[in-house]
Design an enzyme around this catalytic site. Structure first.
Site, PDB file in Angstrom:
ATOM      1  N   ARG A  43      -1.621  -7.038  12.357  1.00  0.00           N
ATOM      2  CA  ARG A  43      -2.579  -6.342  13.294  1.00  0.00           C
ATOM      3  C   ARG A  43      -2.968  -7.269  14.147  1.00  0.00           C
ATOM      4  O   ARG A  43      -3.175  -6.970  15.286  1.00  0.00           O
ATOM      5  CB  ARG A  43      -3.635  -5.906  12.560  1.00  0.00           C
ATOM      6  CG  ARG A  43      -3.469  -4.267  11.814  1.00  0.00           C
ATOM      7  CD  ARG A  43      -4.576  -3.833  11.447  1.00  0.00           C
ATOM      8  NE  ARG A  43      -4.158  -2.244  10.983  1.00  0.00           N
ATOM      9  CZ  ARG A  43      -5.079  -1.462  10.748  1.00  0.00           C
ATOM     10  NH1 ARG A  43      -6.190  -1.744  10.486  1.00  0.00           N
ATOM     11  NH2 ARG A  43      -4.530  -0.079  10.493  1.00  0.00           N
ATOM     12  N   GLU A 101       0.307   4.299   0.670  1.00  0.00           N
ATOM     13  CA  GLU A 101      -0.132   5.474   1.446  1.00  0.00           C
ATOM     14  C   GLU A 101       0.840   5.940   2.204  1.00  0.00           C
ATOM     15  O   GLU A 101       1.715   5.259   2.945  1.00  0.00           O
ATOM     16  CB  GLU A 101      -1.199   4.875   2.466  1.00  0.00           C
ATOM     17  CG  GLU A 101      -2.965   4.207   1.688  1.00  0.00           C
ATOM     18  CD  GLU A 101      -3.392   5.358   0.977  1.00  0.00           C
ATOM     19  OE1 GLU A 101      -3.228   6.525   1.209  1.00  0.00           O
ATOM     20  OE2 GLU A 101      -4.182   5.006   0.045  1.00  0.00           O
ATOM     21  N   SER A 156     -11.391  -7.479   7.198  1.00  0.00           N
ATOM     22  CA  SER A 156     -12.490  -6.959   6.527  1.00  0.00           C
ATOM     23  C   SER A 156     -13.013  -7.861   5.336  1.00  0.00           C
ATOM     24  O   SER A 156     -11.987  -8.585   4.940  1.00  0.00           O
ATOM     25  CB  SER A 156     -12.681  -5.571   6.013  1.00  0.00           C
ATOM     26  OG  SER A 156     -11.725  -5.433   5.106  1.00  0.00           O
ATOM     27  N   ARG A 159       0.986  -1.172  -0.102  1.00  0.00           N
ATOM     28  CA  ARG A 159      -0.054  -0.202   0.155  1.00  0.00           C
ATOM     29  C   ARG A 159       0.853   1.222  -0.039  1.00  0.00           C
ATOM     30  O   ARG A 159       1.716   1.193   0.875  1.00  0.00           O
ATOM     31  CB  ARG A 159      -0.835  -0.049   1.255  1.00  0.00           C
ATOM     32  CG  ARG A 159      -1.412  -1.408   1.387  1.00  0.00           C
ATOM     33  CD  ARG A 159      -3.137  -1.223   1.264  1.00  0.00           C
ATOM     34  NE  ARG A 159      -3.693  -2.567   0.982  1.00  0.00           N
ATOM     35  CZ  ARG A 159      -4.531  -3.170   1.613  1.00  0.00           C
ATOM     36  NH1 ARG A 159      -4.902  -2.560   2.641  1.00  0.00           N
ATOM     37  NH2 ARG A 159      -5.031  -4.217   1.273  1.00  0.00           N
TER      38      ARG A 159
END
Length: 418
Positions: free
Chosen positions: A392, A198, A344, A196
């Site tokens: 996580r 970001e 998710s 990612r």
RNA sequence: GCCGCCGUAGUAUAGCCCGGUUUAGUAUGCGGGCCUGUCGAGCCCGUGACCCGGGUUCAAAUCCCGGCGGCGGCGCCA
């Protein structure tokens, strides 16, 4: 029995020499005690050994276990393999504090410390448990490409790579590929890196992270997918609690026993709940980090450490989630662990026409997704899946303060080395 | 993308606000010595540092500007 490892501490008290050795067979240290009269053969050698030395020894556990730091051995054979050229840059005995930055630079060396070693071993245990769970439940392990063409999913920004004459990107998620495979497999899983681009600098984001992804077909509702995820997570956590006692103890973590089902909260309920606590929440957006943490506190008070949030609004989700009849909400869920989203997933839109519609609704060009869309033409069953973030999950199991602690070699906003 | 805090020996820190009293203090490491098994062992001696560049000033680790590096908050995201 032969043990190999590194000297993390050397103490001399009077004429007794003590070496503490970190071996990979256990997170507990091996304590080698040498006395001049008993260990004449090695005494001179041992006196010369520095912290950091790589060695192997053969011996047996001492009758008198006086050490509070590890298992004591009487050594019968000692082989020195390598001596440090310089004093170690960080303390592997755990006495001198070390900042996160330094810790990350020397993780490969600090992993000689029981605590660091424990984190690495438990991470390994998570993967092992996940494989066990999937293999026992009829999932096939797959590997999807990590170099992909543009426009995989929207959402997170992608790292660009030069792929001969074409531009390509590092995969941010196996999402589209694992779905395509539901055209030929009932259940698949993949343990994979996510990339990612970001530019975040937070205690819970990485630019290269690992996920446990699964996708299953022939489902009757999103519940089937949530059931798989909660069973998987409970299996992993319970597996770690059972098989990594020493490691958990080393980290001062109480083993957690999880039972399923996890609490399910509707997104709309979450909005009401948070608003009643005075938290500002928008009903058509994803929850903010603050709102997520706040919810975690509320749920923890009720002893719900893991809980689902189901039914996110269409306006906040990716195009592939199945919309409810009302067109407002979807069958997307998050799984949160003490206020942090660890996974998710949801039920996907498997009907070709609806999927094309969804793409357009999100302002995406279906032509760019033709390779993906084609998989929905030839008998795509109802399906769903999830992505579970390994760092996580590890972070939450071990109460780590910073996600960077959950990876050996960190890739974040500025870290490219080591 | 916006914002805040921080950067002193190998490691971790004190000093910085209120510039000079600092040969920059302490702990740990490392080197040496002592000590009849320590366990954050202890005692003695030694070793070693102000992120880089510019500025203000008689004087800068300390104030100002820029750069580089670290950590975090918001946004975005898992």
């Amino acid at each position: 029995m032969r043990y190999c490892g590194w000297v993390v501490r050397k103490v001399q008290v009077g004429r007794v020499l003590i070496l503490e050795v970190s071996t990979s067979s256990s997170v507990r240290l091996s304590v080698l005690v040498f006395k001049p009269e008993r260990d004449r053969d090695f005494y001179a050698t041992v006196r010369d050994v520095d912290v950091g030395t790589a060695l192997c020894f053969e011996g047996f556990p001492a009758e008198e276990q006086k050490s509070k730091r590890g298992i004591e051995y009487v050594v019968e054979k000692l082989e020195i393999y390598a001596k440090p050229l310089e004093p170690l840059p960080v303390d592997t005995a755990g006495k001198t504090p070390v900042l996160l930055d330094t810790r990350l630079k020397y993780r490969w060396l600090l992993a000689r410390k029981p605590e660091e070693r424990a984190i690495v071993r438990i991470r390994s245990g998570i993967i092992k448990a996940a494989r066990e769970y999937f293999e026992a439940n009829g999932f096939t392990e797959i590997h999807t490409p990590k170099i992909v063409a543009a426009g995989a999913e929207g959402g997170a920004t992608l790292f660009k790579v030069q792929y001969f004459e074409n531009d390509a990107y590092l995969s941010q998620s196996p999402q589209l590929y694992k779905q395509m495979l539901i055209a030929s497999f009932e259940k698949v899983y993949e343990i994979t890196p996510y990339f990612r681009a970001e530019k975040f600098n937070t205690p819970r984001h990485l630019n290269e992270s690992w996920g446990i992804d699964a996708e299953q077909g022939f489902i009757s509702s999103v519940e089937d997918v949530m059931k798989t995820l909660e069973e998987l997570v409970a299996y992993i956590v319970n597996y770690v609690s059972k098989n990594y006692r020493e490691e958990l103890e080393e980290l001062g973590i109480q083993p957690l026993q999880l039972t399923t089902p996890f609490k399910r909260l509707k997104f709309t309920e979450v909005v009401d709940l948070l608003r009643s606590e005075g938290v500002d929440v928008r009903e058509n957006e994803d929850l903010s980090d603050y709102a997520e943490r706040k919810l975690g506190e509320i749920m923890s008070e009720k002893k719900h450490y893991l809980y689902f949030i189901v039914g996110f609004p269409w306006s906040s989700t990716a195009f592939y989630y199945m919309r409810e009849e009302d067109g407002i909400y979807t069958r997307k869920f998050d799984l949160d662990f003490k206020g942090l989203e660890i996974a998710s997933g949801g039920q996907r839109e498997h009907r070709y026409e609806k999927l094309v519609e969804a793409l357009k609704d999100k302002g995406l060009n279906p032509e760019n997704y033709s390779f993906y869309l084609e998989a929905f033409k030839y008998g795509m069953p109802p399906h769903g899946g999830f992505g579970l973030g390994i760092e996580r999950l590890l972070m939450k199991i071990l109460n780590l303060e910073n996600i960077r602690e959950a990876v050996l070699f960190v890739r974040d906003r500025t870290r490219l080395i080591p």
